[in-house]
Design a protein around this motif. Structure first.
Motif, PDB file in Angstrom:
ATOM      1  N   UNK A 192     -10.487  -0.271  11.497  1.00  3.56           N
ATOM      2  CA  UNK A 192     -11.839  -0.018  11.003  1.00  3.56           C
ATOM      3  C   UNK A 192     -11.722   0.522   9.588  1.00  3.56           C
ATOM      4  N   UNK A 193     -12.430  -0.102   8.663  1.00  3.44           N
ATOM      5  CA  UNK A 193     -12.398   0.330   7.259  1.00  3.44           C
ATOM      6  C   UNK A 193     -13.577   1.260   7.001  1.00  3.44           C
ATOM      7  N   UNK A 194     -13.261   2.446   6.504  1.00  2.00           N
ATOM      8  CA  UNK A 194     -14.278   3.437   6.148  1.00  2.00           C
ATOM      9  C   UNK A 194     -13.978   3.860   4.709  1.00  2.00           C
ATOM     10  N   UNK A 195     -14.642   3.237   3.751  1.00  2.39           N
ATOM     11  CA  UNK A 195     -14.356   3.532   2.344  1.00  2.39           C
ATOM     12  C   UNK A 195     -12.927   3.161   2.005  1.00  2.39           C
ATOM     13  N   UNK A 196     -12.162   4.145   1.502  1.00  2.00           N
ATOM     14  CA  UNK A 196     -10.758   3.919   1.140  1.00  2.00           C
ATOM     15  C   UNK A 196      -9.811   4.130   2.316  1.00  2.00           C
ATOM     16  N   UNK A 197     -10.364   4.398   3.495  1.00  2.00           N
ATOM     17  CA  UNK A 197      -9.536   4.697   4.662  1.00  2.00           C
ATOM     18  C   UNK A 197      -9.617   3.540   5.656  1.00  2.00           C
ATOM     19  N   UNK A 198      -8.446   3.134   6.114  1.00  2.00           N
ATOM     20  CA  UNK A 198      -8.373   2.150   7.186  1.00  2.00           C
ATOM     21  C   UNK A 198      -7.816   2.876   8.406  1.00  2.00           C
ATOM     22  N   UNK A 199      -8.653   2.994   9.441  1.00  2.00           N
ATOM     23  CA  UNK A 199      -8.253   3.646  10.681  1.00  2.00           C
ATOM     24  C   UNK A 199      -7.679   2.570  11.590  1.00  2.00           C
ATOM     25  N   UNK A 200      -6.444   2.802  12.043  1.00  2.00           N
ATOM     26  CA  UNK A 200      -5.740   1.827  12.865  1.00  2.00           C
ATOM     27  C   UNK A 200      -5.406   2.457  14.214  1.00  2.00           C
ATOM     28  N   UNK A 201      -5.755   1.750  15.292  1.00  2.00           N
ATOM     29  CA  UNK A 201      -5.290   2.091  16.631  1.00  2.00           C
ATOM     30  C   UNK A 201      -4.294   1.008  17.004  1.00  2.00           C
ATOM     31  N   UNK A 202      -3.053   1.411  17.260  1.00  5.01           N
ATOM     32  CA  UNK A 202      -2.007   0.424  17.529  1.00  5.01           C
ATOM     33  C   UNK A 202      -2.248  -0.270  18.861  1.00  5.01           C
ATOM     34  N   UNK A 203      -1.546  -1.373  19.051  1.00  6.78           N
ATOM     35  CA  UNK A 203      -1.662  -2.125  20.313  1.00  6.78           C
ATOM     36  C   UNK A 203      -0.772  -1.488  21.378  1.00  6.78           C
ATOM     37  N   UNK A 204      -0.973  -1.926  22.596  1.00  8.48           N
ATOM     38  CA  UNK A 204      -0.159  -1.440  23.708  1.00  8.48           C
ATOM     39  C   UNK A 204       1.327  -1.658  23.400  1.00  8.48           C
ATOM     40  N   UNK A 205       2.112  -0.631  23.632  1.00  9.18           N
ATOM     41  CA  UNK A 205       3.558  -0.727  23.417  1.00  9.18           C
ATOM     42  C   UNK A 205       3.991  -0.454  21.986  1.00  9.18           C
ATOM     43  N   UNK A 206       3.064  -0.205  21.078  1.00  5.96           N
ATOM     44  CA  UNK A 206       3.417   0.049  19.678  1.00  5.96           C
ATOM     45  C   UNK A 206       3.045   1.480  19.315  1.00  5.96           C
ATOM     46  N   UNK A 207       4.002   2.207  18.797  1.00  6.29           N
ATOM     47  CA  UNK A 207       3.739   3.582  18.360  1.00  6.29           C
ATOM     48  C   UNK A 207       3.239   3.579  16.917  1.00  6.29           C
ATOM     49  N   UNK A 208       2.664   4.684  16.518  1.00  4.33           N
ATOM     50  CA  UNK A 208       2.252   4.823  15.119  1.00  4.33           C
ATOM     51  C   UNK A 208       3.475   4.714  14.212  1.00  4.33           C
ATOM     52  N   UNK A 209       4.586   5.306  14.649  1.00  9.39           N
ATOM     53  CA  UNK A 209       5.817   5.247  13.857  1.00  9.39           C
ATOM     54  C   UNK A 209       6.267   3.810  13.617  1.00  9.39           C
ATOM     55  N   UNK A 210       6.272   2.992  14.663  1.00  7.44           N
ATOM     56  CA  UNK A 210       6.743   1.612  14.483  1.00  7.44           C
ATOM     57  C   UNK A 210       5.767   0.804  13.624  1.00  7.44           C
ATOM     58  N   UNK A 211       4.466   1.064  13.773  1.00  4.66           N
ATOM     59  CA  UNK A 211       3.471   0.381  12.929  1.00  4.66           C
ATOM     60  C   UNK A 211       3.708   0.740  11.459  1.00  4.66           C
TER      61      UNK A 211
END
Length: 169
Positions: A65-84
């Motif tokens: 979801x893009x909010x101004x200069x910020x893109x909020x990302x929720x990773x997919x199942x099995x993917x950590x924030x670190x790996x993304x």
């Protein structure tokens, strides 16, 4: 342009205010972080990717979801924030100015090896608060500059009469 990747839950667990909010309202802590990051990104002119783990959520798909200069990302199942973050930094780390915000030491080392600079969640907390303070200072200064005083727009003779009335009471 600077690109910043933020491990959202790592930051929520590091910042005192967000940690307190999280105890009562997990979504509220996420939204408070998004609001803080949005203000920071807008003021600094940075593009920020705020990444939240969804790797333990069954059948979840990646959501952005893009909010101004910020893109909020929720990773997919099995993917950590670190790996993304690692994957994205691997693609642009040596070509762009990239900063990764996490207190995970291993993640800091990996992203550094891929061409990004790193900042701990605590250091980022200080930087975001410094920007908030700067914004507050600038808006207060601007407010006082733009203040319209009644006496500036009244004829001197009327002002003098009003002053006499004020002193007689």
């Amino acid at each position: 342009m600077r690109y910043i990747f933020v491990d959202g839950y790592n930051v929520i667990n590091s910042w005192p205010e967000l940690r307190n909010i999280k105890q009562h309202n997990f979504e509220g802590a996420r939204q408070a972080l998004i609001d803080n990051i949005q203000e920071y990104a807008t003021f600094k002119g940075y593009k920020v990717f705020l990444v939240f783990d969804a790797h333990k959520v069954p059948a979840s798909i990646e959501k952005k979801e893009k909010i101004g200069n910020v893109i909020v990302v929720f990773t997919k199942e099995g993917e950590t924030a670190d790996s993304y973050i690692e994957k994205k930094v691997n693609n642009i780390g040596r070509k762009k100015d990239v900063l990764v915000v996490t207190s995970d030491c291993l993640e800091q080392q990996v992203t550094f090896q891929r061409g990004a600079t790193r900042m701990s969640s605590s250091e980022f907390y200080c930087e975001v608060n410094a920007v908030k303070s700067n914004i507050k200072h600038k808006t207060q200064k601007q407010y006082s500059i733009n203040k319209n005083w009644l006496e500036d727009s009244i004829d001197d003779k009327i002002l003098e009469k009003l002053e006499k009335i004020r002193r007689n009471k």
